[in-house]
Design a protein around this motif. Sequence first.
Motif, PDB file in Angstrom:
ATOM      1  N   LEU A 165       0.839  -1.197   0.000  1.00 33.17           N
ATOM      2  CA  LEU A 165       0.000   0.000   0.000  1.00 33.17           C
ATOM      3  C   LEU A 165       0.876   1.250   0.000  1.00 33.17           C
ATOM      4  CD1 LEU A 165      -2.523  -1.093   2.788  1.00 33.17           C
ATOM      5  CD2 LEU A 165      -3.000  -1.046   0.324  1.00 33.17           C
ATOM      6  N   SER A 166       0.260   2.385  -0.369  1.00 37.85           N
ATOM      7  CA  SER A 166       0.968   3.662  -0.319  1.00 37.85           C
ATOM      8  C   SER A 166      -0.043   4.775  -0.091  1.00 37.85           C
ATOM      9  CB  SER A 166       1.742   3.904  -1.624  1.00 37.85           C
ATOM     10  OG  SER A 166       0.844   3.946  -2.728  1.00 37.85           O
ATOM     11  N   GLY A 167       0.440   5.965   0.266  1.00 39.64           N
ATOM     12  CA  GLY A 167      -0.424   7.132   0.405  1.00 39.64           C
ATOM     13  C   GLY A 167      -1.459   6.970   1.502  1.00 39.64           C
ATOM     14  N   ILE A 168      -2.679   7.423   1.211  1.00 33.98           N
ATOM     15  CA  ILE A 168      -3.753   7.422   2.196  1.00 33.98           C
ATOM     16  C   ILE A 168      -4.126   6.014   2.626  1.00 33.98           C
ATOM     17  CG2 ILE A 168      -5.559   7.458   0.416  1.00 33.98           C
ATOM     18  CD1 ILE A 168      -5.618   9.184   3.902  1.00 33.98           C
ATOM     19  N   LYS A 169      -4.055   5.046   1.701  1.00 34.88           N
ATOM     20  CA  LYS A 169      -4.392   3.666   2.063  1.00 34.88           C
ATOM     21  C   LYS A 169      -3.410   3.117   3.103  1.00 34.88           C
ATOM     22  CE  LYS A 169      -6.926   2.040  -2.004  1.00 34.88           C
ATOM     23  NZ  LYS A 169      -6.987   0.997  -3.070  1.00 34.88           N
ATOM     24  N   LEU A 170      -2.141   3.428   2.935  1.00 37.09           N
ATOM     25  CA  LEU A 170      -1.143   2.969   3.904  1.00 37.09           C
ATOM     26  C   LEU A 170      -1.364   3.641   5.258  1.00 37.09           C
ATOM     27  CD1 LEU A 170       1.378   1.347   4.578  1.00 37.09           C
ATOM     28  CD2 LEU A 170       2.766   3.229   3.672  1.00 37.09           C
ATOM     29  N   THR A 171      -1.706   4.920   5.243  1.00 32.80           N
ATOM     30  CA  THR A 171      -1.992   5.641   6.491  1.00 32.80           C
ATOM     31  C   THR A 171      -3.173   5.023   7.223  1.00 32.80           C
ATOM     32  OG1 THR A 171      -1.177   7.707   5.523  1.00 32.80           O
ATOM     33  CG2 THR A 171      -2.567   7.891   7.484  1.00 32.80           C
ATOM     34  N   ILE A 172      -4.233   4.683   6.473  1.00 28.70           N
ATOM     35  CA  ILE A 172      -5.413   4.040   7.067  1.00 28.70           C
ATOM     36  C   ILE A 172      -5.033   2.689   7.669  1.00 28.70           C
ATOM     37  CG2 ILE A 172      -7.648   2.970   6.541  1.00 28.70           C
ATOM     38  CD1 ILE A 172      -8.021   5.167   4.406  1.00 28.70           C
ATOM     39  N   ALA A 173      -4.271   1.898   6.921  1.00 34.50           N
ATOM     40  CA  ALA A 173      -3.888   0.562   7.385  1.00 34.50           C
ATOM     41  C   ALA A 173      -3.065   0.634   8.670  1.00 34.50           C
ATOM     42  CB  ALA A 173      -3.096  -0.155   6.294  1.00 34.50           C
ATOM     43  N   VAL A 174      -2.114   1.561   8.734  1.00 30.53           N
ATOM     44  CA  VAL A 174      -1.255   1.698   9.911  1.00 30.53           C
ATOM     45  C   VAL A 174      -2.075   2.157  11.114  1.00 30.53           C
ATOM     46  CG1 VAL A 174       0.634   3.039  10.904  1.00 30.53           C
ATOM     47  CG2 VAL A 174       0.853   2.095   8.601  1.00 30.53           C
ATOM     48  N   THR A 175      -2.982   3.113  10.899  1.00 28.38           N
ATOM     49  CA  THR A 175      -3.818   3.623  11.989  1.00 28.38           C
ATOM     50  C   THR A 175      -4.745   2.548  12.539  1.00 28.38           C
ATOM     51  OG1 THR A 175      -3.783   5.838  11.001  1.00 28.38           O
ATOM     52  CG2 THR A 175      -5.488   5.387  12.645  1.00 28.38           C
ATOM     53  N   VAL A 176      -5.413   1.834  11.642  1.00 27.89           N
ATOM     54  CA  VAL A 176      -6.338   0.778  12.064  1.00 27.89           C
ATOM     55  C   VAL A 176      -5.577  -0.335  12.774  1.00 27.89           C
ATOM     56  CG1 VAL A 176      -7.927  -1.012  11.267  1.00 27.89           C
ATOM     57  CG2 VAL A 176      -8.043   1.280  10.284  1.00 27.89           C
ATOM     58  N   ASN A 177      -4.399  -0.692  12.286  1.00 27.83           N
ATOM     59  CA  ASN A 177      -3.628  -1.759  12.926  1.00 27.83           C
ATOM     60  C   ASN A 177      -3.170  -1.355  14.321  1.00 27.83           C
ATOM     61  OD1 ASN A 177      -3.347  -4.339  11.776  1.00 27.83           O
ATOM     62  ND2 ASN A 177      -1.132  -4.164  11.804  1.00 27.83           N
ATOM     63  N   PHE A 178      -2.889  -0.065  14.531  1.00 27.07           N
ATOM     64  CA  PHE A 178      -2.568   0.431  15.865  1.00 27.07           C
ATOM     65  C   PHE A 178      -3.743   0.186  16.816  1.00 27.07           C
ATOM     66  CE2 PHE A 178      -2.810   3.733  19.096  1.00 27.07           C
ATOM     67  CZ  PHE A 178      -1.544   3.729  19.645  1.00 27.07           C
ATOM     68  N   LEU A 179      -4.952   0.511  16.369  1.00 31.36           N
ATOM     69  CA  LEU A 179      -6.150   0.306  17.189  1.00 31.36           C
ATOM     70  C   LEU A 179      -6.395  -1.171  17.439  1.00 31.36           C
ATOM     71  CD1 LEU A 179      -8.506   2.946  15.523  1.00 31.36           C
ATOM     72  CD2 LEU A 179      -7.302   3.149  17.701  1.00 31.36           C
ATOM     73  N   LEU A 180      -6.201  -1.998  16.418  1.00 34.21           N
ATOM     74  CA  LEU A 180      -6.406  -3.441  16.580  1.00 34.21           C
ATOM     75  C   LEU A 180      -5.387  -4.028  17.557  1.00 34.21           C
ATOM     76  CD1 LEU A 180      -7.154  -4.577  12.898  1.00 34.21           C
ATOM     77  CD2 LEU A 180      -8.781  -4.159  14.761  1.00 34.21           C
ATOM     78  N   GLY A 181      -4.164  -3.508  17.532  1.00 33.06           N
ATOM     79  CA  GLY A 181      -3.157  -3.970  18.485  1.00 33.06           C
ATOM     80  C   GLY A 181      -3.555  -3.662  19.909  1.00 33.06           C
ATOM     81  N   ALA A 182      -4.110  -2.462  20.136  1.00 36.19           N
ATOM     82  CA  ALA A 182      -4.561  -2.086  21.475  1.00 36.19           C
ATOM     83  C   ALA A 182      -5.742  -2.944  21.908  1.00 36.19           C
ATOM     84  CB  ALA A 182      -4.948  -0.612  21.496  1.00 36.19           C
ATOM     85  N   LEU A 183      -6.684  -3.180  20.991  1.00 31.75           N
ATOM     86  CA  LEU A 183      -7.880  -3.949  21.327  1.00 31.75           C
ATOM     87  C   LEU A 183      -7.576  -5.424  21.559  1.00 31.75           C
ATOM     88  CD1 LEU A 183     -10.399  -2.358  18.781  1.00 31.75           C
ATOM     89  CD2 LEU A 183     -10.392  -2.074  21.265  1.00 31.75           C
ATOM     90  N   MET A 184      -6.531  -5.927  20.914  1.00 34.75           N
ATOM     91  CA  MET A 184      -6.212  -7.345  21.077  1.00 34.75           C
ATOM     92  C   MET A 184      -5.830  -7.669  22.504  1.00 34.75           C
ATOM     93  SD  MET A 184      -3.737  -9.745  18.796  1.00 34.75           S
ATOM     94  CE  MET A 184      -3.446 -11.461  19.274  1.00 34.75           C
ATOM     95  N   THR A 185      -5.227  -6.725  23.199  1.00 28.85           N
ATOM     96  CA  THR A 185      -4.845  -6.975  24.586  1.00 28.85           C
ATOM     97  C   THR A 185      -6.065  -7.107  25.492  1.00 28.85           C
ATOM     98  OG1 THR A 185      -4.659  -4.609  25.077  1.00 28.85           O
ATOM     99  CG2 THR A 185      -2.683  -5.722  24.280  1.00 28.85           C
ATOM    100  N   ALA A 186      -7.232  -6.662  25.004  1.00 25.82           N
ATOM    101  CA  ALA A 186      -8.470  -6.797  25.779  1.00 25.82           C
ATOM    102  C   ALA A 186      -9.250  -8.041  25.381  1.00 25.82           C
ATOM    103  CB  ALA A 186      -9.350  -5.560  25.586  1.00 25.82           C
ATOM    104  N   GLY A 187      -8.687  -8.848  24.485  1.00 24.85           N
ATOM    105  CA  GLY A 187      -9.338 -10.092  24.108  1.00 24.85           C
ATOM    106  C   GLY A 187     -10.033 -10.069  22.770  1.00 24.85           C
ATOM    107  N   ILE A 188      -9.936  -8.957  22.022  1.00 28.70           N
ATOM    108  CA  ILE A 188     -10.515  -8.902  20.685  1.00 28.70           C
ATOM    109  C   ILE A 188      -9.477  -9.423  19.705  1.00 28.70           C
ATOM    110  CG2 ILE A 188     -11.458  -7.409  18.880  1.00 28.70           C
ATOM    111  CD1 ILE A 188     -12.403  -5.511  21.005  1.00 28.70           C
ATOM    112  N   GLY A 189      -9.725 -10.581  19.110  1.00 30.15           N
ATOM    113  CA  GLY A 189      -8.781 -11.169  18.168  1.00 30.15           C
ATOM    114  C   GLY A 189      -8.515 -10.247  16.989  1.00 30.15           C
ATOM    115  N   LEU A 190      -7.257 -10.192  16.541  1.00 27.63           N
ATOM    116  CA  LEU A 190      -6.882  -9.288  15.463  1.00 27.63           C
ATOM    117  C   LEU A 190      -7.176  -9.857  14.081  1.00 27.63           C
ATOM    118  CD1 LEU A 190      -3.804  -7.035  15.214  1.00 27.63           C
ATOM    119  CD2 LEU A 190      -4.021  -8.816  13.478  1.00 27.63           C
ATOM    120  N   TYR A 191      -7.211 -11.184  13.938  1.00 25.28           N
ATOM    121  CA  TYR A 191      -7.264 -11.800  12.616  1.00 25.28           C
ATOM    122  C   TYR A 191      -8.454 -11.338  11.774  1.00 25.28           C
ATOM    123  CZ  TYR A 191      -3.504 -15.140  13.678  1.00 25.28           C
ATOM    124  OH  TYR A 191      -2.297 -15.717  13.981  1.00 25.28           O
ATOM    125  N   ALA A 192      -9.668 -11.493  12.303  1.00 18.50           N
ATOM    126  CA  ALA A 192     -10.859 -11.205  11.492  1.00 18.50           C
ATOM    127  C   ALA A 192     -10.956  -9.736  11.070  1.00 18.50           C
ATOM    128  CB  ALA A 192     -12.118 -11.639  12.237  1.00 18.50           C
TER     129      ALA A 192
END
Length: 284
Positions: free
Chosen positions: A163-190
């Motif tokens: 990815l590049s540009g805005i799509k890469l920014t979205i992916a990185v931001t969402v993955n940051f949130l998913l990483g935080a949520l995974m520690t609370a028991g929300i699986g990251l895979y789906a």
Amino acid sequence: MIPFIWLSLAILTIWFSTALFKDFTKHKNNLENISWIKTGLIGFVVNFFDVLGIGAFAPQTALLKFTKQTEDRVLPGTLNVANTVPVLIQALIFITVIEVEPTTLILMLLSAAAGAILGAGLVSRMSEKRIRIVMGFALLITAGFMFAGKMQWIQGGGTAIGLSGIKLTIAVTVNFLLGALMTAGIGLYAPCMAMVFALGLSPQVAFPIMMGSCAFLMPPASIQFIRKGAYNRKAAVAMAIPGIIAVLIAALIVKSLPLDTLRWLVILVIVYTSVVMIRSAYSK
């Protein structure tokens, strides 16, 4: 690229394993009163099917709760600590065999790890009631993503490996949130797979991104749970060792199985467990 990731994962594995070994040895005479056999079987089963696409956290939560092998208060920490080494092995296998554009992969892995460091610090201080509420709704979210996948509402036909540009920014931001949520028991895979599809990446690319993200986020998050004693030591170790064996069998020998019926059963069990968790949070 791959040698750098291998080296990073090796360092994370040694760092995490050392912290877990020291903490387990320190408390070896004061372990929880649970079954080695039951938790060991749970660790083997969930990690075996995790490699094949079922996911680990949600079914693992259900099995641990049904068999009464750990307190709800330490469930998030137990899940993260128990699955860290099995996930590291999964990442090594899938990152090696599936090509991903280096910048996309590295940025998504680092953002997930940063989110987990933040999330673990917050989750480890939560009360049991709040843990039950968070995990109850986390299970519902997981079941929702699994149901959407079964109904083919989440589809992807992209061929891109980066990815590049805005799509890469979205992916990185969402993955940051998913990483935080995974520690609370929300699986990251789906949710990560849904994001990968939505951004036009190849479906195959989802596997090294998902497993690599978990491999980079789980060691630092798990070490925070270990330092705060916010996990079930006996259950975590009992599930981790058979889990490693299960990952190797599933990834290198079995590779694929017809799992449609099992996925529907897992969805039903997850929803039931979610309802039980939320009800127990609000009951006297």
